[in-house]
Motif scaffolding. Sequence first.
Motif, PDB file in Angstrom:
ATOM      1  N   GLU A  50      10.116 -23.538 -44.684  1.00 44.84           N
ATOM      2  CA  GLU A  50      10.698 -24.877 -44.842  1.00 44.84           C
ATOM      3  C   GLU A  50      12.069 -24.903 -45.487  1.00 44.84           C
ATOM      4  O   GLU A  50      12.795 -25.885 -45.334  1.00 44.84           O
ATOM      5  N   ARG A 128       3.363 -20.474 -56.122  1.00 41.78           N
ATOM      6  CA  ARG A 128       2.689 -21.717 -56.495  1.00 41.78           C
ATOM      7  C   ARG A 128       1.265 -21.428 -56.954  1.00 41.78           C
ATOM      8  O   ARG A 128       0.658 -20.465 -56.488  1.00 41.78           O
ATOM      9  N   ASP A 263      16.568 -24.585 -57.339  1.00 39.61           N
ATOM     10  CA  ASP A 263      16.502 -23.362 -56.511  1.00 39.61           C
ATOM     11  C   ASP A 263      17.713 -22.452 -56.755  1.00 39.61           C
ATOM     12  O   ASP A 263      17.556 -21.326 -57.157  1.00 39.61           O
TER      13      ASP A 263
HETATM   14  O1  GYE Z   1      11.634 -24.617 -54.694  1.00 44.66           O
HETATM   15  C1  GYE Z   1      11.350 -24.871 -52.345  1.00 44.66           C
HETATM   16  C2  GYE Z   1      10.346 -24.288 -51.432  1.00 44.66           C
HETATM   17  O2  GYE Z   1       7.463 -23.190 -54.109  1.00 44.66           O
HETATM   18  C3  GYE Z   1       9.219 -22.697 -55.582  1.00 44.66           C
HETATM   19  O3  GYE Z   1       9.184 -24.210 -52.216  1.00 44.66           O
HETATM   20  C4  GYE Z   1       8.815 -22.981 -54.188  1.00 44.66           C
HETATM   21  C5  GYE Z   1       9.536 -24.160 -53.562  1.00 44.66           C
HETATM   22  C6  GYE Z   1      11.037 -24.091 -53.570  1.00 44.66           C
HETATM   23  O4  GYE Z   1      10.225 -24.913 -50.263  1.00 44.66           O
HETATM   24  O5  GYE Z   1      12.653 -24.725 -51.875  1.00 44.66           O
END
Ligand code: GYE
Length: 329
Positions: A50, A128, A263
């Motif tokens: 994504e 995560r 990020d």
């Molecule tokens: O910040 C985002 C990504 O889980 C830390 O997922 C990740 C997040 C990140 O799509 O850009």
Amino acid sequence: MRTHLPSRKVIAVLTAALLATGMAACGNSDTGDKGDDGKITLGFSQVGAESGWRTANTTSIKEAAAAAGFDLKFDDAQQKQENQIKAIRNFIQQKVDVIAFSPVVESGWDTVLKEAKDAKIPVILTDRSVDSADKSLYKTFLGSDFVKEGRLAGEWLVEQKKAATGPVNIVELQGTTGSAPANDRKKGFAEAIAANPNLKIIASQSGDFTRAGGKQVMEQFLKANPKIDVLFAHNDDMGLGALEAITAAGKVPGKDITIITVDAVKDGMQALADGKFNFIAECSPLLGPQLMDLVKKVQNGEEVPARIETQETTFTQEQAKEALPNRKY
Ligand code: GYE
């Protein structure tokens, strides 16, 4: 010539040894056996593709697995929990040595994690986390402190707007609904800006961590709210999408609207260095080498810490200009 016939005792020992070998071959993950080629097999379920962060994370994991000599089974879940559950069940069926995954949302993992535990396949969470009450369902969680990222973003804003005498209107682009980074960044940011009652979130909606989502939701925000002073986007990509909407609405990003993101991927850092963004809280995607280290340890039955936090910083426009030439992702 004398021939030595094996004694009963020797035969008994040989039989026991043969049985032991046979048993080891059956219980691959139980015994720490590494399959025919001697390689550790790692099943990894990725969230999707994504964002720039995710692409860098996938590259880091693939490169580190290759460098460690692991047999990596990689699955892209396209941001869908059901796909991740399917992938994990496949890994269990294939009897991989270790399963690692980045859970797209926080809730709803207990059943499949229990299945992995029953199959005696250790699970590592990366990037995560999950909200499971039973911490024995996984070995460790390697990733960032998302609450802290949100707090750092909020604290910077409080400092910038400390002289404000009237309302400062903030819009928020949230990450994927139900995901740990969306929940936690929202929480940390809200806690920090509570220090100044002039700072108000007037609209908050998910842009799913994508550029297209960020652009679309920002267009709606701009239509519905004549006065927007600040945008807090939960990642660079949504902020980059929002830039298009802001410019199309005849406003100057970074000036008319202060933009804060999370990020610090290359495109985000470029926007910051160009003065279109104002501040970024870093979140590192380079988790591959640390993850492979943990896989080795867990496979060897070594104890690992329950939580390993990624080291991160923040960037202003000036700091982005300095850091940009060496930014790898
Ligand atoms: O910040 C985002 C990504 O889980 C830390 O997922 C990740 C997040 C990140 O799509 O850009």
